[in-house]
Design a protein around this motif. Structure first.
Motif, short mmCIF file in Angstrom:
data_model
loop_
_atom_site.label_atom_id
_atom_site.label_comp_id
_atom_site.label_asym_id
_atom_site.label_seq_id
_atom_site.Cartn_x
_atom_site.Cartn_y
_atom_site.Cartn_z
N PRO A 58 -17.39 -0.37 -21.76
CA PRO A 58 -17.88 0.82 -22.46
C PRO A 58 -19.01 1.49 -21.71
O PRO A 58 -19.90 0.84 -21.15
N GLY A 59 -18.99 2.80 -21.70
CA GLY A 59 -20.02 3.58 -21.03
C GLY A 59 -19.63 5.03 -21.00
O GLY A 59 -18.54 5.41 -21.44
N PRO A 60 -20.51 5.89 -20.47
CA PRO A 60 -20.20 7.31 -20.38
C PRO A 60 -18.98 7.54 -19.49
O PRO A 60 -18.74 6.77 -18.55
N PRO A 61 -18.20 8.60 -19.75
CA PRO A 61 -16.94 8.81 -19.02
C PRO A 61 -17.11 8.93 -17.51
O PRO A 61 -16.27 8.44 -16.76
N ARG A 165 -13.44 7.95 -29.86
CA ARG A 165 -12.94 6.66 -30.35
C ARG A 165 -13.78 5.50 -29.83
O ARG A 165 -14.15 4.59 -30.59
N LEU A 166 -14.08 5.50 -28.55
CA LEU A 166 -14.85 4.40 -27.96
C LEU A 166 -16.25 4.33 -28.58
O LEU A 166 -16.76 3.24 -28.87
N ALA A 167 -16.86 5.50 -28.80
CA ALA A 167 -18.20 5.52 -29.40
C ALA A 167 -18.16 5.00 -30.83
O ALA A 167 -19.05 4.25 -31.25
N ARG A 217 -26.40 2.45 -26.57
CA ARG A 217 -27.33 3.44 -26.01
C ARG A 217 -26.78 4.02 -24.71
O ARG A 217 -26.82 5.23 -24.48
N GLU A 218 -26.27 3.14 -23.86
CA GLU A 218 -25.69 3.58 -22.60
C GLU A 218 -24.54 4.54 -22.84
O GLU A 218 -24.41 5.57 -22.18
N LEU A 219 -23.71 4.21 -23.81
CA LEU A 219 -22.52 5.02 -24.10
C LEU A 219 -22.88 6.35 -24.73
O LEU A 219 -22.39 7.41 -24.32
N VAL A 292 -16.53 2.36 -39.86
CA VAL A 292 -16.88 3.17 -38.69
C VAL A 292 -15.96 2.81 -37.52
O VAL A 292 -15.42 3.68 -36.83
N GLN A 293 -15.77 1.52 -37.30
CA GLN A 293 -14.94 1.03 -36.20
C GLN A 293 -13.49 1.49 -36.35
O GLN A 293 -12.82 1.83 -35.36
N ALA A 294 -12.99 1.52 -37.60
CA ALA A 294 -11.59 1.89 -37.85
C ALA A 294 -11.42 3.37 -38.15
O ALA A 294 -10.31 3.82 -38.43
N SER A 295 -12.54 4.13 -38.11
CA SER A 295 -12.50 5.57 -38.40
C SER A 295 -12.02 5.83 -39.83
O SER A 295 -11.24 6.76 -40.07
N ASP A 296 -12.49 5.02 -40.76
CA ASP A 296 -12.19 5.20 -42.19
C ASP A 296 -13.44 5.69 -42.91
O ASP A 296 -14.55 5.61 -42.39
N ALA A 297 -13.23 6.20 -44.12
CA ALA A 297 -14.35 6.56 -45.00
C ALA A 297 -14.66 5.40 -45.93
O ALA A 297 -13.75 4.67 -46.34
#
Length: 718
Positions: A58-61, A165-167, A217-219, A292-297
């Protein structure tokens, strides 16, 4: 345990997403080219895809993209050079030494550069036994590069389609880590005495949590799309992470003298109810992180448990000491504030316009990230025995040479399995090498047994292919969490893959895998112990110095709020981050010491005293910061300059004893002047003032404990 939630957590994690991408990119080329009659091309592309995909952290693109480019080029060049020279054993031995050192040394430029080097080393290992003509070597190198391009294409296209998605996965996983830390805090309310195990568990979780927060933070802070975009999703992700760090500080700030609390309340049963409430809140926080991880409410259900506890406390008020009543009241207020912050986090999961209106501009995000420049001077500065990276690179090069020489004398097996085991197990610190040694060796034995039984009883090709794909996905999903399980699954995968590629007797494959892994593991363990070994106690003194400096800075900025001045939000948050990171590094170093040989575990009791005292100092400083926010301004009946000065004197003395001379300054000037305080008769405000004074007294005592622990440590080490 909620198995449905655990399965969902596993299914939606970043590691599982990465494992699916890796498996797809690695398995598809051999399948396609096998049907086209060119299996060798597919196998080479598979190696290229694998050795590029594992640099995809994980990190910036733009960092991920640059990592792909560097990995593809380095893998291609390495495959070409080794492919041309692997017939000459002396030349190949020299190459193994040189490239092992060079690729390992790339970690001076950061974790991603280290991954690029490690995967190039894997290409070198896999090419050792490859016998091809010059034309075939060139084509094979290009196919490996093509495999890397194939994986990079998949990863970057998916990022374009799902840019956040990664964030989301990273932020969700960091919130889940906070929930695990919160769950450990419940132990202090469930039983009296014997809190050492709970403190050790907190230290271990602190390490994991800070690693994840550093990754986030890096991401987030290096991704222009997230920091600069005005979209609701980018704003919410930033606020969600910032609030989760504030929430962690709230949890940390709930530090109390638990032995005294149990003496005062064990007969009432109220502490057990507090522990149960904390466990339920931790479960809720985990559910928010999972959402948050699954992009649910997610929406928090109402809970009146806290009001019930407050009524219970009021009913026994006359039966308990006033100090105990006040402490428990503040714990309840802390729990209420944590619930409010959790409620805000749950609202963020809806990503609506209301939750996206927060202000991002008050925080200077550039101050929260570190930059490791790709600079020749950094390379040169680390070419000495003081550098842990330099020592590890020499150690790895020598171990790889020993492994290569041993493999040349064996009449069976694949020499690259010995070298692969060495490269995987041998780490900069002996404690990590020892842990991986047992996990790798044990996992290989179990995996070999499972794979052998599978190949003996199952001859159906599609079934074996399905098992191979499943073991690869699950294996790479758990690689960072459980290396033992990973070793089992990857061994099963390798045995089935070799069965398909070479159609040898599976018993021969199992024997070779087990024997070569055992040899490589033993060489790695021996090298970590013999070749200029690095012991964790060698770096402990610097970790202690860094911890005191970070705590002193954090305390100074918090104390300003009680002596007439207020630190800026950025200064405070940076100091808080540095204190948390230093505490995680100190705890990690101490945990590694406990895994090393007994002869290298000298002065452990004094180190443990220091670590616990520093952990409590950080926690009580966080409590002081929390009280400044919740109790509204300063409630000092006396001037706190004196106690601030005394705390700094003890911490300065501890630094001097560790060989770290503090800059000459006045402690009172650091904390600012004291504002006059009007007399107060309000009992609530008097209680608040008493609480603040207690925190300063505890911090003063802890600063003295830190100095004493350092003094004892220095005497014992002399």
């Amino acid at each position: 345990m909620d198995y449905a939630a655990e399965f969902k957590k596993f299914l939606t994690s970043h590691q599982t997403s990465l494992a699916v991408r890796v498996t797809f990119s690695v398995v598809l080329p051999p399948l396609v080219f096998y049907n086209l009659g060119h299996l060798a091309i597919g196998a080479a592309m598979s190696i290229g895809a694998l050795c590029t995909s594992l640099t995809d952290t994980p990190g910036p693109p733009h960092h991920r993209r640059n990592g792909f480019y560097a990995s593809i080029a380095l893998n291609c060049i390495t495959a070409f050079i080794v492919g041309l020279t692997n017939s000459w054993h002396i030349v190949l031995g020299a190459e193994i030494v040189f490239f092992s050192f060079l690729f390992s040394f790339l970690s001076v430029f950061g974790t991603r550069a280290g991954s690029v080097g490690n995967l190039a080393l894997l290409v070198l290992i896999l090419m050792i036994d490859s016998k091809k003509s010059q034309t075939q070597v060139l084509l094979n190198s290009l196919y490996i590069a093509l495999g890397g391009v194939w994986y990079a294409f998949i990863s970057l296209v998916l990022y374009r389609i799902f840019p956040y998605r990664l964030a989301q996965q990273a932020v969700g996983e960091s919130i889940i880590s906070v929930s695990r830390y919160f769950r450990i805090k419940a132990r202090f309310y469930e039983t009296s005495g014997g809190f050492e195990d709970a403190y050790n568990a907190l230290m271990k979780e602190q390490v994991v949590l800070q690693e994840q927060q550093a990754q986030v933070r890096e991401l987030l802070f290096k991704t222009r799309r997230i920091v600069n975009d005005s979209t609701i999703k980018s704003r919410v992700l930033l606020m969600m992470f910032v609030d989760s760090v504030d929430l962690f500080e709230m949890i940390l700030s709930s530090q109390q003298d638990y032995n005294v609390l149990h003496e005062q309340f064990d007969g009432s049963g109220i502490l057990g109810e507090v522990g149960d409430l904390i466990l339920r809140m931790a479960d809720t926080l985990e559910s928010i992180g999972l959402a948050v991880q699954a992009s649910d409410a997610y929406r928090i259900a109402p809970d009146n448990s806290l009001k019930s506890l407050e009524r219970t406390l009021d009913s026994i008020r006359d039966k308990v000491p006033p100090e105990g009543y006040t402490s428990l009241r503040h714990i309840f207020q802390n729990i209420r504030d944590i619930r409010e912050r959790m409620h805000r986090l749950s609202l963020y999961t809806h990503y609506d316009g209301l939750t996206g209106t927060g202000n991002k501009g008050e925080i200077d995000y550039t101050r929260f990230i570190t930059h490791t420049p790709i600079d020749a001077q950094v390379f040169v500065d680390n070419l000495n025995m003081r550098s842990q990276v330099f020592r590890h690179s020499i150690r790895l090069a020598l171990a790889m040479l020993v492994g290569y020489i041993v493999s040349r004398f064996l009449p069976w097996g694949h020499g690259y399995w010995i070298l692969l085991s060495i490269s995987v197990i041998l780490k900069p610190i002996f404690g990590s090498t020892k842990r991986l040694y047992f996990q790798r060796l044990g996992g290989t034995l179990v995996g070999a047994a499972a794979g052998g039984l599978l190949l003996y009883f199952v001859a159906n090709g599609p079934v074996l292919m399905t098992v191979m794909i499943v073991t690869m996905i699950i294996g790479y999903s758990v690689q960072k969490r459980d290396f033992f399980i990973y070793s089992i699954l990857v061994t099963v995968f390798v045995l089935i893959a070799f069965h398909f590629l070479y159609n040898h007797d599976f018993r021969e494959i199992v024997r070779d895998r087990v024997v070569d892994t055992a040899i490589g593991s033993f060489i790695a363990l021996g090298a970590g112990f013999i070749f200029i070994p690095s012991w964790s106690h060698e770096t402990m003194r610097e970790s202690m110095r860094a911890m005191i400096r970070a705590n002193q800075r954090y305390f100074a900025l918090v104390a300003r709020s009680y002596t007439g001045n207020t630190a800026s939000v950025n200064d405070f948050k940076v100091a808080r981050k540095e204190a948390f990171v230093a505490l995680a590094n100190l705890s990690d170093n101490f945990q590694r010491i406990l895994t090393e040989p007994r002869s290298k575990r000298q002065n452990v009791s004094f180190m443990h005293q220091f670590v616990v005292s520093c952990q409590m100092f950080t926690a009580h400083t966080a409590s002081l910061a929390y009280y400044e926010q919740t109790l509204q301004k300063r409630y000092a009946l006396e001037n706190f300059d004196g106690v601030v000065r005394e705390v700094n004197v003890h911490l300065d003395d501890a630094r001097r004893l560790l060989g770290d001379e503090p800059a000459a300054r006045q402690a009172a000037a650091e904390s600012g002047g004291n504002a006059p305080v009007e007399p107060e008769s309000d009992p609530t405000r008097l209680s608040a003032r008493h609480t603040v004074a207690d925190q300063f007294d505890i911090l003063h005592t802890l600063s003295r404990d830190i100095e004493n622990a350092v003094r004892k440590y220095g005497r014992a080490a002399a």
